[in-house]
Design a protein around this motif. Structure first.
Motif, short mmCIF file in Angstrom:
data_model
loop_
_atom_site.label_atom_id
_atom_site.label_comp_id
_atom_site.label_asym_id
_atom_site.label_seq_id
_atom_site.Cartn_x
_atom_site.Cartn_y
_atom_site.Cartn_z
N LYS A 84 0.82 -1.22 -0.76
CA LYS A 84 -0.33 -0.11 0.09
C LYS A 84 1.07 1.36 -0.05
O LYS A 84 1.72 1.29 1.75
N ASP A 134 -5.21 6.95 8.84
CA ASP A 134 -4.53 6.03 7.12
C ASP A 134 -3.53 4.98 7.87
O ASP A 134 -4.03 3.18 7.01
N TRP A 162 -4.46 0.90 7.51
CA TRP A 162 -4.15 0.46 6.74
C TRP A 162 -3.14 -0.68 7.34
O TRP A 162 -3.17 -2.16 6.93
N TYR A 167 -5.49 -3.51 7.95
CA TYR A 167 -5.96 -4.35 7.81
C TYR A 167 -5.65 -5.46 6.90
O TYR A 167 -5.92 -5.80 6.54
#
Length: 50
Positions: free
Chosen positions: A16, A26, A30, A33
């Motif tokens: 990413k 952010d 992420w 995730y």
């Protein structure tokens, strides 16, 4: 941000990246995730995937 998974037959990379400045929210989103990203392997019970 990069996650490397060593599978039985291959190595997998999940990446990413951002084009602009990234905030802590952010990064947290992420990171959460990527912590759930897994490799499915239909040959192994319990890792067959969705």
């Amino acid at each position: 941000m990069t996650k490397v998974i060593l599978g039985n037959d291959s190595t997998y990379f999940t990446i990413k990246s951002w084009r602009s400045k990234v905030g802590k929210a952010d990064i947290a989103k992420w990171s959460a995730y990527l912590s759930r990203v897994k490799v499915c392997d239909s040959r192994i019970e319990g890792r067959k995937g969705p």
